[in-house]
Motif scaffolding. Structure first.
Motif, PDB file in Angstrom:
ATOM      1  N   ILE A  22       8.398   2.551  -2.389  1.00  0.00           N
ATOM      2  CA  ILE A  22       7.472   3.294  -1.540  1.00  0.00           C
ATOM      3  C   ILE A  22       6.099   2.651  -1.688  1.00  0.00           C
ATOM      4  CG2 ILE A  22       6.366   5.511  -1.041  1.00  0.00           C
ATOM      5  CD1 ILE A  22       8.808   6.913  -2.221  1.00  0.00           C
ATOM      6  N   LEU A  23       5.506   2.334  -0.562  1.00  0.00           N
ATOM      7  CA  LEU A  23       4.140   1.830  -0.507  1.00  0.00           C
ATOM      8  C   LEU A  23       3.254   2.940   0.038  1.00  0.00           C
ATOM      9  CD1 LEU A  23       4.681  -1.646   1.213  1.00  0.00           C
ATOM     10  CD2 LEU A  23       4.549  -1.174  -1.223  1.00  0.00           C
ATOM     11  N   ALA A  24       1.987   2.934  -0.342  1.00  0.00           N
ATOM     12  CA  ALA A  24       1.020   3.915   0.160  1.00  0.00           C
ATOM     13  C   ALA A  24      -0.274   3.206   0.529  1.00  0.00           C
ATOM     14  CB  ALA A  24       0.734   4.981  -0.898  1.00  0.00           C
ATOM     15  N   SER A  25      -0.979   3.771   1.473  1.00  0.00           N
ATOM     16  CA  SER A  25      -2.282   3.223   1.849  1.00  0.00           C
ATOM     17  C   SER A  25      -3.340   3.602   0.808  1.00  0.00           C
ATOM     18  CB  SER A  25      -2.700   3.718   3.232  1.00  0.00           C
ATOM     19  OG  SER A  25      -2.764   5.126   3.249  1.00  0.00           O
ATOM     20  N   ARG A  26      -3.163   4.767   0.198  1.00  0.00           N
ATOM     21  CA  ARG A  26      -4.045   5.299  -0.839  1.00  0.00           C
ATOM     22  C   ARG A  26      -3.369   6.543  -1.385  1.00  0.00           C
ATOM     23  NH1 ARG A  26      -6.340   9.654   1.787  1.00  0.00           N
ATOM     24  NH2 ARG A  26      -6.380   9.447   4.035  1.00  0.00           N
ATOM     25  N   GLY A  78      -1.954   9.126   0.962  1.00  0.00           N
ATOM     26  CA  GLY A  78      -2.159   8.502   2.271  1.00  0.00           C
ATOM     27  C   GLY A  78      -0.855   8.259   3.001  1.00  0.00           C
ATOM     28  N   THR A  79      -0.889   7.309   3.895  1.00  0.00           N
ATOM     29  CA  THR A  79       0.288   6.932   4.670  1.00  0.00           C
ATOM     30  C   THR A  79       1.322   6.309   3.746  1.00  0.00           C
ATOM     31  OG1 THR A  79      -1.134   6.504   6.563  1.00  0.00           O
ATOM     32  CG2 THR A  79       1.064   5.545   6.633  1.00  0.00           C
ATOM     33  N   LEU A  80       2.597   6.683   3.935  1.00  0.00           N
ATOM     34  CA  LEU A  80       3.684   6.191   3.102  1.00  0.00           C
ATOM     35  C   LEU A  80       4.634   5.311   3.908  1.00  0.00           C
ATOM     36  CD1 LEU A  80       4.662   9.462   1.203  1.00  0.00           C
ATOM     37  CD2 LEU A  80       3.110   7.654   0.432  1.00  0.00           C
ATOM     38  N   TYR A  81       5.255   4.372   3.214  1.00  0.00           N
ATOM     39  CA  TYR A  81       6.283   3.520   3.804  1.00  0.00           C
ATOM     40  C   TYR A  81       7.412   3.386   2.793  1.00  0.00           C
ATOM     41  CZ  TYR A  81       8.689  -0.639   5.493  1.00  0.00           C
ATOM     42  OH  TYR A  81       9.643  -1.521   5.938  1.00  0.00           O
ATOM     43  N   ARG A 120      -2.292  -0.590   7.060  1.00  0.00           N
ATOM     44  CA  ARG A 120      -2.790  -1.064   5.766  1.00  0.00           C
ATOM     45  C   ARG A 120      -2.137  -0.352   4.584  1.00  0.00           C
ATOM     46  NH1 ARG A 120      -8.882  -0.525   7.038  1.00  0.00           N
ATOM     47  NH2 ARG A 120      -8.448  -0.392   9.245  1.00  0.00           N
ATOM     48  N   VAL A 121      -0.825  -0.348   4.597  1.00  0.00           N
ATOM     49  CA  VAL A 121      -0.032   0.297   3.547  1.00  0.00           C
ATOM     50  C   VAL A 121       0.426  -0.804   2.591  1.00  0.00           C
ATOM     51  CG1 VAL A 121       1.970   1.754   3.092  1.00  0.00           C
ATOM     52  CG2 VAL A 121       0.697   2.044   5.216  1.00  0.00           C
ATOM     53  N   HIS A 122      -0.304  -0.999   1.499  1.00  0.00           N
ATOM     54  CA  HIS A 122      -0.069  -2.146   0.619  1.00  0.00           C
ATOM     55  C   HIS A 122       0.118  -1.807  -0.856  1.00  0.00           C
ATOM     56  CE1 HIS A 122      -2.479  -4.193   3.971  1.00  0.00           C
ATOM     57  NE2 HIS A 122      -1.217  -4.496   4.145  1.00  0.00           N
ATOM     58  N   ARG A 123      -0.084  -0.582  -1.242  1.00  0.00           N
ATOM     59  CA  ARG A 123      -0.040  -0.211  -2.659  1.00  0.00           C
ATOM     60  C   ARG A 123       1.377   0.234  -3.044  1.00  0.00           C
ATOM     61  NH1 ARG A 123      -4.220   4.099  -5.088  1.00  0.00           N
ATOM     62  NH2 ARG A 123      -5.568   2.576  -4.083  1.00  0.00           N
ATOM     63  N   LEU A 124       1.982  -0.480  -3.995  1.00  0.00           N
ATOM     64  CA  LEU A 124       3.307  -0.106  -4.493  1.00  0.00           C
ATOM     65  C   LEU A 124       3.140   1.065  -5.454  1.00  0.00           C
ATOM     66  CD1 LEU A 124       6.369  -0.729  -4.732  1.00  0.00           C
ATOM     67  CD2 LEU A 124       5.778  -2.218  -6.665  1.00  0.00           C
ATOM     68  N   VAL A 125       3.637   2.240  -5.053  1.00  0.00           N
ATOM     69  CA  VAL A 125       3.443   3.428  -5.889  1.00  0.00           C
ATOM     70  C   VAL A 125       4.738   3.955  -6.501  1.00  0.00           C
ATOM     71  CG1 VAL A 125       1.300   4.167  -4.772  1.00  0.00           C
ATOM     72  CG2 VAL A 125       3.497   4.940  -3.849  1.00  0.00           C
ATOM     73  N   TYR A 126       5.888   3.437  -6.023  1.00  0.00           N
ATOM     74  CA  TYR A 126       7.172   3.894  -6.555  1.00  0.00           C
ATOM     75  C   TYR A 126       8.230   2.840  -6.254  1.00  0.00           C
ATOM     76  CZ  TYR A 126      11.445   6.568  -7.229  1.00  0.00           C
ATOM     77  OH  TYR A 126      12.671   6.975  -7.667  1.00  0.00           O
ATOM     78  N   PHE A 127       9.140   2.641  -7.198  1.00  0.00           N
ATOM     79  CA  PHE A 127      10.304   1.814  -6.921  1.00  0.00           C
ATOM     80  C   PHE A 127      11.437   2.202  -7.854  1.00  0.00           C
ATOM     81  CE2 PHE A 127       8.149  -0.551 -10.242  1.00  0.00           C
ATOM     82  CZ  PHE A 127       9.175  -1.047 -11.029  1.00  0.00           C
ATOM     83  N   ASN A 171       4.393   8.451 -11.404  1.00  0.00           N
ATOM     84  CA  ASN A 171       3.127   7.730 -11.235  1.00  0.00           C
ATOM     85  C   ASN A 171       2.030   8.710 -10.797  1.00  0.00           C
ATOM     86  OD1 ASN A 171       1.167   5.787 -10.813  1.00  0.00           O
ATOM     87  ND2 ASN A 171       2.224   4.764  -9.133  1.00  0.00           N
ATOM     88  N   PRO A 172       1.673   9.659 -11.669  1.00  0.00           N
ATOM     89  CA  PRO A 172       0.721  10.707 -11.278  1.00  0.00           C
ATOM     90  C   PRO A 172      -0.666  10.197 -10.893  1.00  0.00           C
ATOM     91  CG  PRO A 172       1.166  10.803 -13.634  1.00  0.00           C
ATOM     92  CD  PRO A 172       2.120   9.804 -13.045  1.00  0.00           C
ATOM     93  N   GLU A 173      -1.021   8.998 -11.364  1.00  0.00           N
ATOM     94  CA  GLU A 173      -2.332   8.446 -11.004  1.00  0.00           C
ATOM     95  C   GLU A 173      -2.273   7.561  -9.757  1.00  0.00           C
ATOM     96  OE1 GLU A 173      -2.494   7.510 -14.945  1.00  0.00           O
ATOM     97  OE2 GLU A 173      -2.713   9.668 -14.995  1.00  0.00           O
ATOM     98  N   TRP A 174      -1.091   7.388  -9.213  1.00  0.00           N
ATOM     99  CA  TRP A 174      -0.889   6.544  -8.028  1.00  0.00           C
ATOM    100  C   TRP A 174      -1.367   5.113  -8.295  1.00  0.00           C
ATOM    101  CZ3 TRP A 174       0.715   8.166  -2.875  1.00  0.00           C
ATOM    102  CH2 TRP A 174       1.169   9.492  -2.840  1.00  0.00           C
ATOM    103  N   ARG A 175      -1.109   4.623  -9.514  1.00  0.00           N
ATOM    104  CA  ARG A 175      -1.438   3.227  -9.831  1.00  0.00           C
ATOM    105  C   ARG A 175      -0.673   2.293  -8.902  1.00  0.00           C
ATOM    106  NH1 ARG A 175       1.006   4.800 -14.026  1.00  0.00           N
ATOM    107  NH2 ARG A 175       2.316   2.944 -14.148  1.00  0.00           N
ATOM    108  N   ASP A 176      -1.249   1.157  -8.624  1.00  0.00           N
ATOM    109  CA  ASP A 176      -0.551   0.114  -7.885  1.00  0.00           C
ATOM    110  C   ASP A 176       0.353  -0.592  -8.886  1.00  0.00           C
ATOM    111  OD1 ASP A 176       0.385  -1.980  -6.363  1.00  0.00           O
ATOM    112  OD2 ASP A 176      -1.587  -2.581  -5.637  1.00  0.00           O
TER     113      ASP A 176
END
Length: 95
Positions: free
Chosen positions: A7-11, A14-17, A44-51, A83-88
């Motif tokens: 799962i990627l997030a914009s922030r 934010g927007t999820l993919y 602009r969904v570029h942050r890896l927040v889950y895998f 990932n409670p802090e939504w780290r990349d």
């Protein structure tokens, strides 16, 4: 080859993919560098927040399809659990 669902997030919140790949590092790099046109580039969904890693591609594809059907609150809870802090997380997988 290590199949993965991600799962990627914009922030944060934010927007999820949700996506699936056989090469997580390469695929996330492609998203981050806007290699191809599409949803992640447009929004602009570029942050890896889950895998999660899977043993085979069939299992990964089944999981991806299930996650895509989940409502947003369930996806947010899944991210927050590990990932409670939504780290990349990209820096943790790219070596």
């Amino acid at each position: 080859m290590q199949p993965a669902v991600y799962i990627l997030a914009s922030r944060r919140n934010g927007t999820l993919y949700v996506g699936v790949t056989s090469d997580l590092v390469k695929r996330v790099w492609e998203h981050r560098n806007n290699v191809s046109e599409g949803f992640t580039k447009k929004y602009r969904v570029h942050r890896l927040v889950y895998f999660e890693l899977h043993e085979d591609m069939v299992g990964a594809i089944v999981r991806e399809k299930r996650l895509k059907k989940w409502n947003r609150a369930w996806k947010l809870a899944l991210i927050e659990k590990d990932n409670p802090e939504w780290r990349d997380l990209y820096s943790e997988i790219a070596f």
